[in-house]
Design a protein around this motif. Structure first.
Motif, mmCIF file in Angstrom:
data_model
loop_
_atom_site.group_PDB
_atom_site.id
_atom_site.type_symbol
_atom_site.label_atom_id
_atom_site.label_comp_id
_atom_site.label_asym_id
_atom_site.label_seq_id
_atom_site.Cartn_x
_atom_site.Cartn_y
_atom_site.Cartn_z
ATOM 1 N N ASP A 272 -17.466 33.897 9.657
ATOM 2 C CA ASP A 272 -17.280 35.321 9.412
ATOM 3 C C ASP A 272 -17.989 35.804 8.146
ATOM 4 O OD1 ASP A 272 -15.586 33.949 7.717
ATOM 5 O OD2 ASP A 272 -13.905 35.352 7.934
ATOM 6 N N ASN A 273 -18.892 34.983 7.556
ATOM 7 C CA ASN A 273 -19.733 35.498 6.478
ATOM 8 C C ASN A 273 -20.530 36.692 6.995
ATOM 9 O OD1 ASN A 273 -18.877 33.695 4.560
ATOM 10 N ND2 ASN A 273 -20.868 32.739 4.225
ATOM 11 N N PRO A 274 -20.734 37.723 6.187
ATOM 12 C CA PRO A 274 -21.251 38.998 6.716
ATOM 13 C C PRO A 274 -22.663 38.971 7.270
ATOM 14 C CG PRO A 274 -21.088 39.058 4.322
ATOM 15 C CD PRO A 274 -20.364 37.836 4.766
ATOM 16 N N LEU A 275 -23.513 38.007 6.837
ATOM 17 C CA LEU A 275 -24.893 38.001 7.314
ATOM 18 C C LEU A 275 -25.136 36.974 8.411
ATOM 19 C CD1 LEU A 275 -26.913 38.539 3.999
ATOM 20 C CD2 LEU A 275 -26.145 40.219 5.681
ATOM 21 N N VAL A 276 -24.111 36.297 8.872
ATOM 22 C CA VAL A 276 -24.279 35.371 9.989
ATOM 23 C C VAL A 276 -24.700 36.157 11.228
ATOM 24 C CG1 VAL A 276 -23.096 33.779 11.549
ATOM 25 C CG2 VAL A 276 -22.644 33.677 9.089
ATOM 26 N N GLY A 277 -25.816 35.761 11.815
ATOM 27 C CA GLY A 277 -26.344 36.470 12.977
ATOM 28 C C GLY A 277 -27.153 37.695 12.628
ATOM 29 N N ARG A 278 -27.333 37.967 11.326
ATOM 30 C CA ARG A 278 -28.141 39.109 10.864
ATOM 31 C C ARG A 278 -29.257 38.602 9.969
ATOM 32 N NH1 ARG A 278 -24.269 42.894 7.650
ATOM 33 N NH2 ARG A 278 -26.300 43.860 7.231
ATOM 34 N N GLU A 279 -30.170 39.488 9.612
ATOM 35 C CA GLU A 279 -31.228 39.124 8.700
ATOM 36 C C GLU A 279 -30.641 38.866 7.319
ATOM 37 O OE1 GLU A 279 -35.692 40.752 7.477
ATOM 38 O OE2 GLU A 279 -34.140 42.165 8.074
ATOM 39 N N GLY A 280 -31.051 37.782 6.689
ATOM 40 C CA GLY A 280 -30.552 37.436 5.372
ATOM 41 C C GLY A 280 -30.008 36.019 5.345
ATOM 42 N N PHE A 281 -29.607 35.575 4.168
ATOM 43 C CA PHE A 281 -29.085 34.227 4.001
ATOM 44 C C PHE A 281 -27.613 34.185 4.396
ATOM 45 C CE2 PHE A 281 -32.798 34.212 1.284
ATOM 46 C CZ PHE A 281 -33.324 32.943 1.466
ATOM 47 N N ASP A 282 -27.293 33.232 5.261
ATOM 48 C CA ASP A 282 -25.935 33.150 5.782
ATOM 49 C C ASP A 282 -24.897 32.875 4.700
ATOM 50 O OD1 ASP A 282 -26.899 33.604 8.312
ATOM 51 O OD2 ASP A 282 -26.796 31.509 8.959
ATOM 52 N N GLU A 283 -25.305 32.239 3.589
ATOM 53 C CA GLU A 283 -24.350 31.928 2.517
ATOM 54 C C GLU A 283 -23.859 33.172 1.782
ATOM 55 O OE1 GLU A 283 -27.281 28.439 2.628
ATOM 56 O OE2 GLU A 283 -27.355 30.621 2.809
ATOM 57 N N GLN A 284 -24.607 34.255 1.830
ATOM 58 C CA GLN A 284 -24.277 35.412 0.997
ATOM 59 C C GLN A 284 -23.031 36.128 1.505
ATOM 60 O OE1 GLN A 284 -28.323 37.054 1.159
ATOM 61 N NE2 GLN A 284 -28.319 37.023 -1.082
ATOM 62 N N TYR A 285 -22.126 36.381 0.556
ATOM 63 C CA TYR A 285 -20.860 37.040 0.855
ATOM 64 C C TYR A 285 -20.867 38.490 0.383
ATOM 65 C CZ TYR A 285 -15.789 37.825 0.927
ATOM 66 O OH TYR A 285 -14.527 38.318 1.166
ATOM 67 N N ALA A 286 -21.489 38.745 -0.777
ATOM 68 C CA ALA A 286 -21.636 40.093 -1.334
ATOM 69 C C ALA A 286 -22.854 40.076 -2.249
ATOM 70 C CB ALA A 286 -20.381 40.504 -2.100
ATOM 71 N N TRP A 287 -23.410 41.249 -2.561
ATOM 72 C CA TRP A 287 -24.656 41.305 -3.320
ATOM 73 C C TRP A 287 -24.728 42.590 -4.138
ATOM 74 C CZ3 TRP A 287 -24.113 40.371 1.866
ATOM 75 C CH2 TRP A 287 -24.240 41.474 2.713
ATOM 76 N N GLY A 288 -25.886 42.782 -4.797
ATOM 77 C CA GLY A 288 -26.024 43.930 -5.685
ATOM 78 C C GLY A 288 -25.483 43.646 -7.076
ATOM 79 N N PHE A 289 -25.584 42.370 -7.528
ATOM 80 C CA PHE A 289 -25.084 41.974 -8.837
ATOM 81 C C PHE A 289 -26.240 41.666 -9.791
ATOM 82 C CE2 PHE A 289 -21.768 40.555 -5.822
ATOM 83 C CZ PHE A 289 -20.702 41.313 -6.305
ATOM 84 N N ARG A 290 -25.977 41.870 -11.067
ATOM 85 C CA ARG A 290 -26.949 41.532 -12.109
ATOM 86 C C ARG A 290 -26.661 40.148 -12.689
ATOM 87 N NH1 ARG A 290 -27.236 42.001 -17.719
ATOM 88 N NH2 ARG A 290 -29.333 42.445 -18.548
ATOM 89 N N ASN A 291 -25.460 39.962 -13.204
ATOM 90 C CA ASN A 291 -25.078 38.677 -13.791
ATOM 91 C C ASN A 291 -23.569 38.499 -13.644
ATOM 92 O OD1 ASN A 291 -25.005 36.264 -15.185
ATOM 93 N ND2 ASN A 291 -25.269 37.179 -17.208
ATOM 94 N N PRO A 292 -23.100 38.098 -12.467
ATOM 95 C CA PRO A 292 -21.657 37.955 -12.225
ATOM 96 C C PRO A 292 -21.102 36.747 -12.967
ATOM 97 C CG PRO A 292 -22.890 37.194 -10.316
ATOM 98 C CD PRO A 292 -23.901 37.766 -11.269
ATOM 99 N N TRP A 293 -20.848 36.937 -14.269
ATOM 100 C CA TRP A 293 -20.572 35.812 -15.168
ATOM 101 C C TRP A 293 -19.282 35.076 -14.836
ATOM 102 C CZ3 TRP A 293 -21.871 32.002 -17.852
ATOM 103 C CH2 TRP A 293 -21.057 31.461 -18.857
#
Length: 459
Positions: A272-293
């Motif tokens: 159920d990761n959001p990019l599974v079956g879509r364009e992009g890396f399957d590991e990615q869960y959320a994006w639009g970050f600069r430095n999520p420390w």
């Protein structure tokens, strides 16, 4: 070395530990806090933060730059991650004399001010049985990293003897990411309540999410960058992986076949990761970050503190597939342009932070947000249900904001640190053992021995 009551250091009660997911930044069970009155104020489940005060109990000292606390259930020790590449064992007697793990031979050398090094560690929820630790560090350029890049992001699994003082770790690399610049490396690795491992990844460094190692994206007003692209690399995102796929009861040995996992990778991809079956890396869960420390969970709520560029700091409550705006926006404000869209060219909303403050205005000020935890402990009732955090340049001050859906961003209050010992000039991270919260700090830089681990207690 300072001595503390062993029972106090090892967290709350055994029942509380059993109810909390082990590992650095793991799940904290959300509870009904009831009515909390501090100095005559407070409402059921939502205590007032006015005049909130905390004391500190020093647990251990002598670190260089402590950036993570790992508190596995079922063992009599906790682990402090020291940025130069050392993991220290900590008990009720303080820091051990010798490192528990020494990874300096595989971590880039760090000195002065640096955002590279050993940056995070998480213990498998069943660490006491399987001895599996997951570490995130900056390595010298490995195969596949361009020669003009700074270093290689490494996520590794270490299998150790959980009861031994000399654990003799066996390492298995799970993921490598070429890092073009030396900064914006994030570093958090945490297990969520779903049993999956969440990994923070910065945008690749430099300024403005542009330059070497940064790609073109859909937004033309600001050149670059990685935070708004999910197809060229995994930078500027939070990853979510299954470290147990293909294993038996969440454990395995070093001889297990990598090819039994998803697409030959040494980990699985949650379906159920959001990019599974879509364009992009399957590991990615959320994006639009600069430095999520720093990253943490409160129940199922995922909090990601994202360090800003030059004007605003932010904390986001993150959901699957969320786009948190960088570098179209810094916080909830347009970045590098007088106006900016509220959604991508594909109609994907840019999500506002739940906490935001400026570098120059009232409130925390500072230059780099240090993400913490929603406080669910018993020591400081005034903080119950509030997200506690700091800023790296706020001279040892602490802050808190109570989750409130009626007002976004949430109002911020300063939490006075009273008594002795003092906190230290630079807060680097927070940790949790059971439900109690700890602060890791030093006096600056990544060398020396000024680093401390302290627990928040009643003033």
């Amino acid at each position: 070395m300072l001595s503390v009551d062993r029972r106090r250091f090892l967290g709350a009660s055994a029942a509380a530990l059993a109810g909390a997911l082990s590992g650095c930044g793991g799940e904290s069970a959300q509870t009904d806090t009831g009515t909390t009155d501090v100095d005559g104020t407070g409402t059921a489940g939502t205590p007032s933060l006015d005049d909130a005060r905390v004391g500190l109990e020093r647990v251990a000292e002598g670190f260089a730059a402590p950036v993570d606390l790992c508190a596995p259930a079922g063992v009599d020790r906790r682990f402090v991650v020291d940025q130069p590449g050392v993991v220290w064992s900590v008990t009720g007697e303080g820091r051990a004399e010798k490192p528990y793990l020494d990874l300096r031979d595989r971590v880039v050398e760090v000195s002065g001010y640096s955002e590279r090094g050993l940056l995070g560690m998480a213990a498998h929820p069943d660490f006491a049985e399987n001895g599996r630790l997951f570490v995130r560090y900056s390595a010298p350029n490995r195969e596949g990293t361009p020669s003009n890049y700074s270093h290689t992001f490494v996520l590794s699994e270490l299998t150790v003897d959980p009861g031994a003082d000399d654990p003799s770790p066996e390492e298995r690399t799970l993921l490598e990411i070429p890092e073009p610049q030396p900064n914006h490396n994030a570093g958090s690795v945490v297990f969520g309540p779903d049993g999956y491992l969440y990994v923070g990844v910065g945008d690749g460094g430099g300024s403005e999410d542009r330059g070497t190692g940064h790609v073109e994206d859909w937004y033309d007003a600001v050149p670059g960058g990685n935070g708004q692209d999910v197809t060229a690399n995994r930078l500027g995102s939070v990853l979510r992986i299954d470290v147990d796929e293909g294993t038996s009861s969440g454990s395995r040995t070093q001889s297990d076949d990598v090819d039994s996992r998803t697409d030959g990778k040494p980990y699985g991809i949650p379906e159920d990761n959001p990019l599974v079956g879509r364009e992009g890396f399957d590991e990615q869960y959320a994006w639009g970050f600069r430095n999520p420390w720093r990253v943490s969970f409160d129940g199922e709520d995922l909090y990601v503190a994202d360090v800003g560029e030059s004007a605003y700091e932010e904390v986001n409550r993150v959901t699957a597939g969320g786009n948190y705006g960088w570098n179209v926006r810094e916080g909830a404000h347009c970045f590098g342009a007088d106006s900016c869209p509220a959604e991508t060219a594909d109609g994907e909303a840019l999500v506002d932070p739940v906490i935001e403050y400026s570098h120059s205005g009232d409130g925390p000020s500072g230059a780099a947000v240090i993400g913490g935890y929603v406080y669910r402990g018993d020591e400081v009732p005034a903080l119950s249900g509030a997200y506690v955090f700091a800023d790296w340049q706020a001279d040892g001050r602490l802050f808190a904001a109570t989750p409130d859906s009626s007002e976004t961003p949430w109002p911020i209050s300063e939490v006075s640190v009273v008594g002795s010992p003092s906190l230290g000039s630079n807060v680097l991270a927070f940790g949790r053992d059971g439900e109690e919260v700890y602060v890791l700090a030093n006096e600056g830089g990544v060398s020396g021995s000024s680093g401390t681990l302290s627990r928040l207690v009643a003033p």
